[in-house]
Design a protein around this motif. Structure first.
Motif, PDB file in Angstrom:
ATOM      1  N   ALA A 143      35.575  31.788  44.090  1.00  0.00           N
ATOM      2  CA  ALA A 143      34.139  31.224  44.451  1.00  0.00           C
ATOM      3  C   ALA A 143      33.454  31.072  43.383  1.00  0.00           C
ATOM      4  O   ALA A 143      32.278  30.544  43.595  1.00  0.00           O
ATOM      5  N   GLY A 144      33.707  30.802  42.134  1.00  0.00           N
ATOM      6  CA  GLY A 144      32.929  30.368  41.203  1.00  0.00           C
ATOM      7  C   GLY A 144      32.302  31.397  40.515  1.00  0.00           C
ATOM      8  O   GLY A 144      31.364  31.109  39.466  1.00  0.00           O
ATOM      9  N   ALA A 145      32.160  32.681  40.987  1.00  0.00           N
ATOM     10  CA  ALA A 145      31.352  33.955  40.227  1.00  0.00           C
ATOM     11  C   ALA A 145      32.121  34.389  39.151  1.00  0.00           C
ATOM     12  O   ALA A 145      33.549  34.601  39.082  1.00  0.00           O
ATOM     13  N   CYS A 146      31.088  34.678  38.085  1.00  0.00           N
ATOM     14  CA  CYS A 146      31.771  35.339  37.029  1.00  0.00           C
ATOM     15  C   CYS A 146      32.501  36.671  37.403  1.00  0.00           C
ATOM     16  O   CYS A 146      32.094  37.476  38.178  1.00  0.00           O
ATOM     17  N   LEU A 147      33.407  37.010  36.468  1.00  0.00           N
ATOM     18  CA  LEU A 147      34.141  38.323  36.723  1.00  0.00           C
ATOM     19  C   LEU A 147      33.453  39.492  36.153  1.00  0.00           C
ATOM     20  O   LEU A 147      32.394  39.222  35.310  1.00  0.00           O
ATOM     21  N   TRP A 148      33.368  40.602  37.143  1.00  0.00           N
ATOM     22  CA  TRP A 148      33.077  41.857  36.640  1.00  0.00           C
ATOM     23  C   TRP A 148      34.324  42.718  36.226  1.00  0.00           C
ATOM     24  O   TRP A 148      35.284  42.363  35.982  1.00  0.00           O
ATOM     25  N   TYR A 149      33.485  44.134  35.770  1.00  0.00           N
ATOM     26  CA  TYR A 149      34.384  45.081  34.920  1.00  0.00           C
ATOM     27  C   TYR A 149      33.883  46.177  35.306  1.00  0.00           C
ATOM     28  O   TYR A 149      32.699  46.704  35.081  1.00  0.00           O
ATOM     29  N   VAL A 150      34.812  47.250  35.694  1.00  0.00           N
ATOM     30  CA  VAL A 150      34.485  48.667  35.733  1.00  0.00           C
ATOM     31  C   VAL A 150      35.314  49.530  34.833  1.00  0.00           C
ATOM     32  O   VAL A 150      36.665  49.333  34.811  1.00  0.00           O
ATOM     33  N   VAL A 151      34.832  50.385  33.995  1.00  0.00           N
ATOM     34  CA  VAL A 151      35.550  50.996  33.156  1.00  0.00           C
ATOM     35  C   VAL A 151      35.380  52.571  33.328  1.00  0.00           C
ATOM     36  O   VAL A 151      34.300  52.958  33.347  1.00  0.00           O
ATOM     37  N   SER A 152      36.677  53.363  33.254  1.00  0.00           N
ATOM     38  CA  SER A 152      36.444  55.039  33.444  1.00  0.00           C
ATOM     39  C   SER A 152      35.651  55.349  32.289  1.00  0.00           C
ATOM     40  O   SER A 152      35.706  54.977  31.042  1.00  0.00           O
ATOM     41  N   GLY A 153      34.786  56.462  32.496  1.00  0.00           N
ATOM     42  CA  GLY A 153      34.246  56.919  31.628  1.00  0.00           C
ATOM     43  C   GLY A 153      34.708  57.484  30.344  1.00  0.00           C
ATOM     44  O   GLY A 153      34.382  57.285  29.220  1.00  0.00           O
ATOM     45  N   LEU A 191      38.863  48.228  36.107  1.00  0.00           N
ATOM     46  CA  LEU A 191      39.416  47.339  37.096  1.00  0.00           C
ATOM     47  C   LEU A 191      38.416  46.067  36.456  1.00  0.00           C
ATOM     48  O   LEU A 191      37.443  46.162  35.997  1.00  0.00           O
ATOM     49  N   VAL A 192      39.325  45.017  36.759  1.00  0.00           N
ATOM     50  CA  VAL A 192      38.807  43.494  36.458  1.00  0.00           C
ATOM     51  C   VAL A 192      38.211  43.361  37.886  1.00  0.00           C
ATOM     52  O   VAL A 192      39.109  43.429  38.912  1.00  0.00           O
ATOM     53  N   VAL A 193      37.189  42.684  38.231  1.00  0.00           N
ATOM     54  CA  VAL A 193      36.631  42.405  39.772  1.00  0.00           C
ATOM     55  C   VAL A 193      36.223  41.068  39.891  1.00  0.00           C
ATOM     56  O   VAL A 193      35.539  40.542  38.783  1.00  0.00           O
ATOM     57  N   ALA A 194      36.985  40.376  40.877  1.00  0.00           N
ATOM     58  CA  ALA A 194      36.531  39.087  41.264  1.00  0.00           C
ATOM     59  C   ALA A 194      35.560  39.414  42.593  1.00  0.00           C
ATOM     60  O   ALA A 194      36.171  39.827  43.693  1.00  0.00           O
ATOM     61  N   PRO A 195      34.382  39.108  42.450  1.00  0.00           N
ATOM     62  CA  PRO A 195      33.400  39.741  43.445  1.00  0.00           C
ATOM     63  C   PRO A 195      33.485  38.736  44.630  1.00  0.00           C
ATOM     64  O   PRO A 195      32.977  39.091  45.888  1.00  0.00           O
ATOM     65  N   GLY A 196      33.902  37.485  44.649  1.00  0.00           N
ATOM     66  CA  GLY A 196      33.842  36.478  45.870  1.00  0.00           C
ATOM     67  C   GLY A 196      32.545  35.984  46.077  1.00  0.00           C
ATOM     68  O   GLY A 196      31.697  36.103  45.531  1.00  0.00           O
ATOM     69  N   PRO A 197      32.560  35.201  47.006  1.00  0.00           N
ATOM     70  CA  PRO A 197      31.135  34.717  47.754  1.00  0.00           C
ATOM     71  C   PRO A 197      30.316  35.789  48.157  1.00  0.00           C
ATOM     72  O   PRO A 197      30.764  36.734  48.506  1.00  0.00           O
ATOM     73  N   ALA A 198      28.752  35.578  48.047  1.00  0.00           N
ATOM     74  CA  ALA A 198      27.824  36.415  48.490  1.00  0.00           C
ATOM     75  C   ALA A 198      28.107  36.860  50.048  1.00  0.00           C
ATOM     76  O   ALA A 198      28.388  36.041  50.673  1.00  0.00           O
TER      77      ALA A 198
END
Length: 426
Positions: A143-153, A191-198
């Protein structure tokens, strides 16, 4: 004698068949022409449809490549850290700020955070993928959104709030479920996250001109689903509600993320498991060397002979400041088992008798093998979840029940990581 008349020629019949055959040939030619025309029309439509699909196919390939590149970059950065006691930690996400010496915090995008304001030790965190720090392109999803990222503590490379113990048994704090609440993956490191369209009420307006390259803002709720908790599957939303920008977990428990395609969810994930990190780490030559140093450094062996063997592993009293690498020792201390031979006497290791009497036996338990589990304190207190062969029956605290042990007298080998390493301390 009666003469029979000559047979009549069937000339009219032959003429009739010739006309009929000609008509059949004409119909055949017409049918062939029709089929050719239909084929050409179908081919034209197919090529047109293929041409229309090509841009999307290219975007899908680019999005898949971005996902793969982000995961590879995070793992590569983690497993290549030096010295070896830093390997396995993952970069912090991008929070949209950076610390400038002499100036303080300024708005900036693409770099990993130094620490998370309001964060605590072992709390998982969310932000954008730190593409500048990891030296990748600016990676986007379909969708053209920048990738997000979640890291375990427990895996975050936070210089101020590192976890107490990081090794191949450390459990990640991220689980992924489907629309039915069934587990897809558990105890992930990141996790690497692709957020997709809003979706729904998500707003991705530009928060500041400093974010013009990626665009948008840093509120996880505007990217990770679902925006409204009333639409949440099983009560789970893919962010940490209640914290600043919904980015810091409220506690150290496992957080569940939803991967589903509905009106309220379209997030896609690339998993990073604990094995993704430690399978390569244990193949580093300096990893084997660090274990050898921990077991074979004479001053540390002398120290181990002086302490009281206590606790379920006999190592309760070990002070890692006495070890050759205190940080490595702190991370891997739970693999150490110490028992006393009273009175000191020779032991056998794989049937071979030690050349000197042993006052104590030191064991480095290898990676867990089939049937072993080290997921909680109770399991970690059970020697059967660490030791193999004769060691299970011979090891006891404070005194061994037998003098027969099994394992390797050589150094650690990634080819057989579950093998116990055994040392005689004279």
């Amino acid at each position: 004698m009666t003469t029979l008349p000559p047979p009549m020629l069937a000339e009219p019949l032959h003429r009739s068949n010739g006309v009929s055959g000609g008509r059949r040939r004409q119909r055949g030619v017409a049918l062939l022409a029709m089929l050719t025309l239909l084929t050409l029309v179908g081919l034209y439509l197919f090529v047109g449809q293929l041409s229309a699909m090509q841009p999307r196919m290219v975007r899908e390939q680019e999005a898949a490549a971005a996902f793969s590149e982000a995961k590879t970059a995070l793992i590569g950065d983690s497993i290549s850290r030096v010295p070896i006691n830093k390997a396995g930690y993952l970069s912090l996400p991008d929070l949209g700020t950076r610390l400038v010496p002499g100036v303080g915090w300024v708005l900036a995008e693409g770099g990993e955070s130094v620490t998370f304001p309001g964060d605590g030790k072992d709390l998982s965190v969310i932000g954008k993928f730190p593409w500048k720090t990891l030296d990748t392109a600016l990676l986007r999803d379909l969708a053209g959104a920048c990738l997000w990222y979640v890291v375990s503590g427990r895996f975050k490379n936070d210089g101020f709030l590192k976890t107490d113990t990081l090794n191949w048994d450390t459990a990640g704090q991220i689980d992924v479920i489907d629309a039915n609440g069934s587990l897809i993956a558990t105890n992930l490191a990141a996790l690497v996250v692709a957020p997709g369209p809003a979706l729904d009420g998500q707003s991705r307006v530009l928060a500041d001109a400093a974010y013009s390259e990626c665009g948008g803002n840093y509120d996880a709720r505007n990217y990770l689903d679902s925006y409204d908790s009333a639409d949440a599957i099983g009560g789970q939303v893919n962010y940490f509600a209640g914290s600043t920008n919904n980015r810091v977990a409220p506690n150290t428990s496992n957080m569940r993320f939803v991967m589903s395609t509905t009106d309220h969810y379209n997030d896609r994930f690339a998993f990073i498991s604990v094995d993704d990190l430690f399978n390569p780490v244990m193949r580093r030559s300096d990893f084997a060397q660090a274990i050898d140093n921990l077991l074979d450094t004479p001053t540390f062996q002398t120290y181990l002979q002086s302490i009281v063997a206590a606790g379920n592993k006999g190592t309760f009293n070990i002070d890692c400041s006495a070890a050759p690498d205190p940080i490595f020792c702190a991370n891997w201390k739970e693999m150490l088992f110490l028992t006393q031979i009273s009175p000191p006497s020779p032991i056998t290791i794989n049937g071979a008798t030690s050349p000197l009497p042993c006052g104590r036996v030191l064991i480095f338990a290898g990676r867990k093998s089939v049937g072993q589990s080290r997921s909680d304190a109770l399991e970690k207190a059970d020697k059967r979840n660490y030791l193999e062969g004769l060691n299970v029956s011979s090891f006891a605290v404070p005194n061994a029940t037998a003098t027969a042990f099994s394992g390797s007298l050589a150094g650690f080998s990634a080819a057989s990581p579950a093998t116990d390493l055994v040392r005689c301390l004279p």
